[in-house]
Design a protein around this motif. Structure first.
Motif, PDB file in Angstrom:
ATOM      1  N   GLU A  87      13.882 -38.751 -20.166  1.00  0.00           N
ATOM      2  CA  GLU A  87      12.376 -40.023 -20.986  1.00  0.00           C
ATOM      3  C   GLU A  87      11.033 -38.518 -20.891  1.00  0.00           C
ATOM      4  OE1 GLU A  87      13.943 -41.231 -18.771  1.00  0.00           O
ATOM      5  OE2 GLU A  87      14.851 -42.701 -18.870  1.00  0.00           O
ATOM      6  N   LEU A  88      11.121 -38.216 -19.861  1.00  0.00           N
ATOM      7  CA  LEU A  88       9.859 -36.802 -19.924  1.00  0.00           C
ATOM      8  C   LEU A  88      11.008 -35.662 -21.503  1.00  0.00           C
ATOM      9  CD1 LEU A  88       9.053 -36.638 -16.264  1.00  0.00           C
ATOM     10  CD2 LEU A  88       7.512 -37.110 -17.956  1.00  0.00           C
ATOM     11  N   HIS A  89      11.875 -35.586 -21.367  1.00  0.00           N
ATOM     12  CA  HIS A  89      12.009 -34.275 -21.588  1.00  0.00           C
ATOM     13  C   HIS A  89      11.774 -34.665 -23.683  1.00  0.00           C
ATOM     14  CE1 HIS A  89      15.318 -31.495 -22.568  1.00  0.00           C
ATOM     15  NE2 HIS A  89      14.940 -31.198 -23.723  1.00  0.00           N
ATOM     16  N   ALA A  90      12.209 -35.894 -23.589  1.00  0.00           N
ATOM     17  CA  ALA A  90      11.706 -36.267 -24.676  1.00  0.00           C
ATOM     18  C   ALA A  90      10.312 -36.109 -25.694  1.00  0.00           C
ATOM     19  CB  ALA A  90      12.685 -37.591 -25.183  1.00  0.00           C
ATOM     20  N   VAL A  91       9.986 -36.699 -24.773  1.00  0.00           N
ATOM     21  CA  VAL A  91       8.108 -36.986 -24.587  1.00  0.00           C
ATOM     22  C   VAL A  91       7.725 -35.672 -25.018  1.00  0.00           C
ATOM     23  CG1 VAL A  91       5.866 -37.491 -23.513  1.00  0.00           C
ATOM     24  CG2 VAL A  91       7.843 -38.931 -23.311  1.00  0.00           C
ATOM     25  N   TRP A  93       9.064 -33.188 -25.922  1.00  0.00           N
ATOM     26  CA  TRP A  93       9.329 -32.491 -27.772  1.00  0.00           C
ATOM     27  C   TRP A  93       8.326 -32.692 -28.604  1.00  0.00           C
ATOM     28  CZ3 TRP A  93      11.308 -28.302 -29.649  1.00  0.00           C
ATOM     29  CH2 TRP A  93      12.479 -27.351 -28.625  1.00  0.00           C
ATOM     30  N   THR A  94       8.793 -34.673 -28.209  1.00  0.00           N
ATOM     31  CA  THR A  94       7.697 -34.893 -29.324  1.00  0.00           C
ATOM     32  C   THR A  94       5.913 -34.749 -29.091  1.00  0.00           C
ATOM     33  OG1 THR A  94       8.562 -36.851 -28.530  1.00  0.00           O
ATOM     34  CG2 THR A  94       6.707 -37.346 -29.416  1.00  0.00           C
ATOM     35  N   ALA A  95       4.901 -34.296 -27.730  1.00  0.00           N
ATOM     36  CA  ALA A  95       4.234 -33.859 -27.727  1.00  0.00           C
ATOM     37  C   ALA A  95       3.854 -32.551 -28.488  1.00  0.00           C
ATOM     38  CB  ALA A  95       3.145 -33.515 -26.582  1.00  0.00           C
ATOM     39  N   PHE A  96       5.126 -31.654 -28.687  1.00  0.00           N
ATOM     40  CA  PHE A  96       4.991 -30.405 -28.975  1.00  0.00           C
ATOM     41  C   PHE A  96       5.274 -30.489 -30.545  1.00  0.00           C
ATOM     42  CE2 PHE A  96       7.473 -26.608 -30.437  1.00  0.00           C
ATOM     43  CZ  PHE A  96       6.439 -25.767 -31.041  1.00  0.00           C
ATOM     44  N   ALA A  97       6.350 -31.041 -31.330  1.00  0.00           N
ATOM     45  CA  ALA A  97       6.041 -31.481 -32.999  1.00  0.00           C
ATOM     46  C   ALA A  97       4.836 -32.176 -33.342  1.00  0.00           C
ATOM     47  CB  ALA A  97       7.458 -32.235 -32.843  1.00  0.00           C
ATOM     48  N   GLY A  98       4.778 -33.104 -32.696  1.00  0.00           N
ATOM     49  CA  GLY A  98       3.396 -34.045 -33.029  1.00  0.00           C
ATOM     50  C   GLY A  98       1.928 -32.847 -32.718  1.00  0.00           C
ATOM     51  N   ILE A  99       1.722 -31.604 -31.754  1.00  0.00           N
ATOM     52  CA  ILE A  99       0.682 -31.449 -32.199  1.00  0.00           C
ATOM     53  C   ILE A  99       0.772 -29.866 -33.257  1.00  0.00           C
ATOM     54  CG2 ILE A  99      -0.597 -29.430 -31.014  1.00  0.00           C
ATOM     55  CD1 ILE A  99      -0.317 -31.692 -28.163  1.00  0.00           C
ATOM     56  N   ALA A 100       1.941 -29.394 -33.424  1.00  0.00           N
ATOM     57  CA  ALA A 100       2.551 -28.792 -33.706  1.00  0.00           C
ATOM     58  C   ALA A 100       2.577 -28.518 -35.665  1.00  0.00           C
ATOM     59  CB  ALA A 100       3.984 -27.284 -34.055  1.00  0.00           C
ATOM     60  N   PHE A 101       3.123 -29.932 -35.611  1.00  0.00           N
ATOM     61  CA  PHE A 101       2.980 -30.558 -37.302  1.00  0.00           C
ATOM     62  C   PHE A 101       1.664 -30.488 -37.403  1.00  0.00           C
ATOM     63  CE2 PHE A 101       2.426 -33.524 -40.726  1.00  0.00           C
ATOM     64  CZ  PHE A 101       3.637 -32.969 -41.599  1.00  0.00           C
ATOM     65  N   THR A 126      10.397 -37.872 -33.928  1.00  0.00           N
ATOM     66  CA  THR A 126      10.785 -36.852 -32.831  1.00  0.00           C
ATOM     67  C   THR A 126      10.815 -37.693 -31.556  1.00  0.00           C
ATOM     68  OG1 THR A 126       9.156 -35.587 -33.908  1.00  0.00           O
ATOM     69  CG2 THR A 126      10.680 -34.682 -31.856  1.00  0.00           C
ATOM     70  N   PHE A 127      10.565 -38.095 -31.423  1.00  0.00           N
ATOM     71  CA  PHE A 127      10.595 -39.248 -30.296  1.00  0.00           C
ATOM     72  C   PHE A 127      11.684 -39.967 -30.585  1.00  0.00           C
ATOM     73  CE2 PHE A 127      10.409 -42.886 -27.014  1.00  0.00           C
ATOM     74  CZ  PHE A 127      10.444 -42.155 -25.588  1.00  0.00           C
ATOM     75  N   ILE A 128      12.109 -40.916 -31.554  1.00  0.00           N
ATOM     76  CA  ILE A 128      13.686 -41.123 -31.169  1.00  0.00           C
ATOM     77  C   ILE A 128      15.128 -40.494 -31.597  1.00  0.00           C
ATOM     78  CG2 ILE A 128      14.318 -42.756 -33.425  1.00  0.00           C
ATOM     79  CD1 ILE A 128      11.917 -44.084 -33.935  1.00  0.00           C
ATOM     80  N   LEU A 129      14.553 -38.889 -32.467  1.00  0.00           N
ATOM     81  CA  LEU A 129      15.556 -39.004 -32.371  1.00  0.00           C
ATOM     82  C   LEU A 129      15.730 -38.451 -31.122  1.00  0.00           C
ATOM     83  CD1 LEU A 129      14.884 -37.407 -36.563  1.00  0.00           C
ATOM     84  CD2 LEU A 129      16.225 -38.912 -35.184  1.00  0.00           C
ATOM     85  N   MET A 130      14.974 -37.410 -29.597  1.00  0.00           N
ATOM     86  CA  MET A 130      14.922 -36.765 -28.906  1.00  0.00           C
ATOM     87  C   MET A 130      15.692 -37.432 -27.871  1.00  0.00           C
ATOM     88  SD  MET A 130      14.143 -33.404 -29.399  1.00  0.00           S
ATOM     89  CE  MET A 130      15.037 -33.501 -31.312  1.00  0.00           C
ATOM     90  N   PHE A 131      14.906 -38.471 -27.878  1.00  0.00           N
ATOM     91  CA  PHE A 131      14.988 -39.861 -26.856  1.00  0.00           C
ATOM     92  C   PHE A 131      16.809 -40.302 -26.878  1.00  0.00           C
ATOM     93  CE2 PHE A 131      15.703 -44.453 -24.462  1.00  0.00           C
ATOM     94  CZ  PHE A 131      15.627 -43.650 -23.635  1.00  0.00           C
TER      95      PHE A 131
END
Length: 146
Positions: A87-91, A93-101, A126-131
């Motif tokens: 869960e934290l791993h997905a979060v 990656w979600t934060a990284f992708a959202g901030i970068a975009f 990103t969260f849906i895919l990574m989770f």
């Protein structure tokens, strides 16, 4: 009817594909991938910021600083995030992708609300895919399935 006869080739025992690269190649790639990706990101950010105008020293500096920050964060993410729960791993990656975009999108000159909205949409996908990926590649105890 004729059918193909089974052969002894195919997947090795254990269901894993063979690793064709050496440990040294993997070590180099562990550093090269964030650096190259960071350079692409920095160039993209600088191009968005200048909006097709001339390349200036300030624009080059902005691109290199963006590349440096992106590469360092990506390297840290690739190094430390696999140790987290799925869960934290997905979060992370979600934060990284959202901030970068969101940062890239904000450099185009659009409004802050539109940048936030677009980055939240990218982060949600990103969260849906990574989770899903981490959930399907781990056992019940959270250990990676290899």
């Amino acid at each position: 009817m004729a059918q193909a006869a089974p052969t002894s080739g195919g997947m090795p025992r254990g269901g894993r594909t063979p690793d064709v690269f050496s440990a040294q190649t993997h070590a180099r790639a562990r550093v090269a991938v964030p650096v190259v990706t960071g350079l692409i990101y920095g160039d993209w950010a600088a191009a968005n910021r200048r909006s097709g105008g001339p390349i200036t020293g300030g624009n080059l500096l902005f691109g290199f600083l963006s590349a440096l920050v992106f590469a360092v964060v990506l390297f840290a993410l690739l190094t430390y995030a696999p140790r987290l729960s799925r869960e934290l791993h997905a979060v992370v990656w979600t934060a990284f992708a959202g901030i970068a975009f969101g940062f890239l999108y904000s450099q185009t000159g659009e409004s802050v609300l539109r940048s936030v909205g677009m980055s939240l949409a990218v982060a949600a996908v990103t969260f849906i895919l990574m989770f899903y990926r981490f959930y399907t590649h781990e056992d019940a105890a959270g250990n990676r399935i290899r």
